[in-house]
Design a protein around this motif. Structure first.
Motif, PDB file in Angstrom:
ATOM      1  N   SER A 114      24.244  20.861  18.244  1.00 54.15           N
ATOM      2  CA  SER A 114      24.631  19.765  19.147  1.00 54.15           C
ATOM      3  C   SER A 114      23.900  19.878  20.475  1.00 54.15           C
ATOM      4  O   SER A 114      23.426  18.878  21.036  1.00 54.15           O
ATOM      5  CB  SER A 114      26.148  19.794  19.378  1.00 54.15           C
ATOM      6  N   VAL A 117      20.060  19.156  19.835  1.00 53.61           N
ATOM      7  CA  VAL A 117      19.771  17.745  19.582  1.00 53.61           C
ATOM      8  C   VAL A 117      20.168  16.867  20.762  1.00 53.61           C
ATOM      9  O   VAL A 117      19.433  15.958  21.147  1.00 53.61           O
ATOM     10  CB  VAL A 117      20.498  17.279  18.301  1.00 53.61           C
ATOM     11  N   GLY A 118      21.346  17.150  21.352  1.00 55.00           N
ATOM     12  CA  GLY A 118      21.882  16.256  22.371  1.00 55.00           C
ATOM     13  C   GLY A 118      21.734  16.718  23.800  1.00 55.00           C
ATOM     14  O   GLY A 118      22.019  15.962  24.730  1.00 55.00           O
ATOM     15  N   GLN A 242      21.514  13.882  26.113  1.00 51.64           N
ATOM     16  CA  GLN A 242      20.773  13.073  25.145  1.00 51.64           C
ATOM     17  C   GLN A 242      21.655  12.593  23.993  1.00 51.64           C
ATOM     18  O   GLN A 242      21.138  12.104  22.982  1.00 51.64           O
ATOM     19  CB  GLN A 242      19.598  13.890  24.587  1.00 51.64           C
ATOM     20  N   ALA A 243      22.967  12.733  24.130  1.00 49.00           N
ATOM     21  CA  ALA A 243      23.899  12.284  23.084  1.00 49.00           C
ATOM     22  C   ALA A 243      24.673  11.084  23.612  1.00 49.00           C
ATOM     23  O   ALA A 243      25.613  11.234  24.390  1.00 49.00           O
ATOM     24  CB  ALA A 243      24.852  13.414  22.698  1.00 49.00           C
ATOM     25  N   ARG A 247      25.216   7.926  16.483  1.00 52.81           N
ATOM     26  CA  ARG A 247      23.947   8.181  15.799  1.00 52.81           C
ATOM     27  C   ARG A 247      23.435   9.579  16.150  1.00 52.81           C
ATOM     28  O   ARG A 247      22.860  10.279  15.302  1.00 52.81           O
ATOM     29  CB  ARG A 247      22.920   7.124  16.186  1.00 52.81           C
ATOM     30  N   ASP A 248      23.645  10.008  17.390  1.00 54.93           N
ATOM     31  CA  ASP A 248      23.216  11.345  17.798  1.00 54.93           C
ATOM     32  C   ASP A 248      24.100  12.416  17.163  1.00 54.93           C
ATOM     33  O   ASP A 248      23.612  13.486  16.788  1.00 54.93           O
ATOM     34  CB  ASP A 248      23.248  11.457  19.326  1.00 54.93           C
ATOM     35  N   THR A 249      25.390  12.142  17.033  1.00 54.80           N
ATOM     36  CA  THR A 249      26.288  13.059  16.330  1.00 54.80           C
ATOM     37  C   THR A 249      25.839  13.209  14.878  1.00 54.80           C
ATOM     38  O   THR A 249      25.792  14.321  14.332  1.00 54.80           O
ATOM     39  CB  THR A 249      27.734  12.534  16.358  1.00 54.80           C
ATOM     40  N   SER A 251      22.934  12.916  13.726  1.00 58.57           N
ATOM     41  CA  SER A 251      21.691  13.696  13.648  1.00 58.57           C
ATOM     42  C   SER A 251      21.990  15.183  13.501  1.00 58.57           C
ATOM     43  O   SER A 251      21.279  15.911  12.794  1.00 58.57           O
ATOM     44  CB  SER A 251      20.838  13.458  14.892  1.00 58.57           C
TER      45      SER A 251
END
Length: 398
Positions: A114, A117-118, A242-243, A247-249, A251
């Motif tokens: 998390s 990515v975020g 960046q979350a 859609r980011d979750t 990812s």
């Protein structure tokens, strides 16, 4: 990191088609170290901890020393490694114990994933090295008491902006590692725009409480918790920059779903290997039961399921390395391998007869743990619908 040599690496007999040959020499060396650690330090204690539903916290340091938490992420990666290798790590962990595999999956997949990515570059630099070293243990708070498969739409935890802070209110359920984690990634809907956002929440924050879920009969070593968020105040600096939507979750979940499929194969192998060893030692009618046709039939069904599943997870991880993996690819792997796992652990239990329901022979633990792997990271039904949407062009979720 790894100090072993290639001479210490021995391929698993249950890798019937030799998929381990796809690994580099360096990857095989690190895998040999991990396998040795799990066999000598973890396997001897897991049945006792499973029976008592306790997590062996001492293994955190050992796994961190092997670099297991650091493998996927640019900020912490100790050496270049493939998604196939990281899948083998998940397999090795689950071959010994699926709860340990789940702990690692939450730590370096969901929680660290998390942030990777975020998070902003500054957040990644601040948090990932400390988690990779085992200094900090993380948890991942998405599932709620009334929201599981419908998290994209049904999330009820709310984040309200208040000046330079955010105030979180709501509850989470089935959150692994959460009884002893130092931080939990909380996913909540913004009261401003209705979008799902992620927050790094230190578990010492006032208003945050985690209560262990008792009486589980699967993955008993995993410390799952109910979390209550009552006016939990976190600064904007702890919002994953960046979350900004579900859609980011998703990812993050895409990155970890295939590794759950690898863990399912590992759990199958653990049950199969225990059944195979038992069949070679248990004598009935004057010979080992491994010499009986019906027992061989069960064992061959096991190795067939394992080999087919290995082929699928190897390919889906290769696709991730090549930048070609999509949601439906990971979903098919997760749905298929966990279904085959259910069959495999049942066949293995059958080999042991009455002894298949006691912890002493390991199969009972793998049998019980299969039920949780079958359900988490997307149920078979939800993953089936993701694949079904892909192949038909029609969504059938409701």
């Amino acid at each position: 990191m790894s100090t072993s040599t290639l001479t210490s690496f021995t391929s698993l007999a249950s890798d019937f088609y030799g998929y381990e040959d796809l690994l580099t020499d360096r990857e095989k060396s690190v895998l040999a170290d991990l396998r040795h650690y799990l066999e000598t330090e973890v396997k001897p204690i897991v049945n006792d901890h499973w029976a008592r539903a306790e997590f062996p916290t001492r293994i955190v340091e050992g796994l961190a020393d092997l670099g297991i938490f650091a493998l996927p992420w640019e900020e912490t990666r100790p050496f270049e490694n493939s998604a196939v290798f990281r899948g083998w790590v998940a397999l090795e962990l689950a071959r010994v114990d699926a709860s340990v595999a789940t702990f690692v999956g939450v730590q370096n997949g969901l929680a660290m994933g998390s942030i990777s990515v975020g998070g902003s570059p500054e957040q990644r630099a601040e948090w990932l090295p400390r988690m990779a070293s085992g200094e900090l243990v993380g948890a991942f708070g998405l599932t709620e008491p009334l929201s599981g498969s419908d998290s994209a739409q049904g999330l009820r935890t709310v984040a309200t902006r208040d000046g330079d802070d955010w105030v979180l209110n709501g509850s989470k359920r089935w959150i692994g590692n959460a009884t002893f984690s130092d931080l939990t990634i909380i996913w909540a809907k913004s009261a401003e725009d209705g979008q799902v956002k992620g927050f790094i929440v230190p578990t010492s924050t006032p208003g945050y409480t985690a209560t262990k879920i008792e009486d589980k009969q699967s993955l008993r070593i995993v410390q799952n918790a109910d979390i209550v968020l009552d006016g939990v105040r976190v600064p904007e600096s702890l919002r994953l920059q960046q979350a900004n939507s579900f859609r980011d979750t998703a990812s993050v979940l895409r990155l970890t779903r295939a590794e759950v499929a690898w863990a399912a194969v590992g759990n199958s192998i653990g049950a199969y290997e225990a059944a195979l060893a038992y069949a070679g030692e248990r004598v009935q009618f004057g010979k080992p039961i491994a010499a009986h046709q019906l027992v061989q039939d069960l064992l061959v069904k096991c190795i067939g399921n394992i080999t087919a599943s290995l082929g699928m997870v190897v390919r889906v991880s290769q696709m991730l390395d090549d930048g070609k993996q999509r949601d439906e690819h990971a979903s098919l792997a997760k749905a298929y391998t966990t279904a085959r796992m259910r069959e495999t652990v049942a066949h293995a239990r059958e080999v042991l007869g009455g002894n298949g329901i006691v912890l002493d022979y390991d199969v009972a633990r793998h049998f019980a743990d299969a039920e949780a792997l079958y359900s988490y990271e997307g149920t078979r039904e939800m993953n089936t619908l993701i694949v079904g949407r892909s192949i038909t062009g029609q969504a059938a979720f409701v």
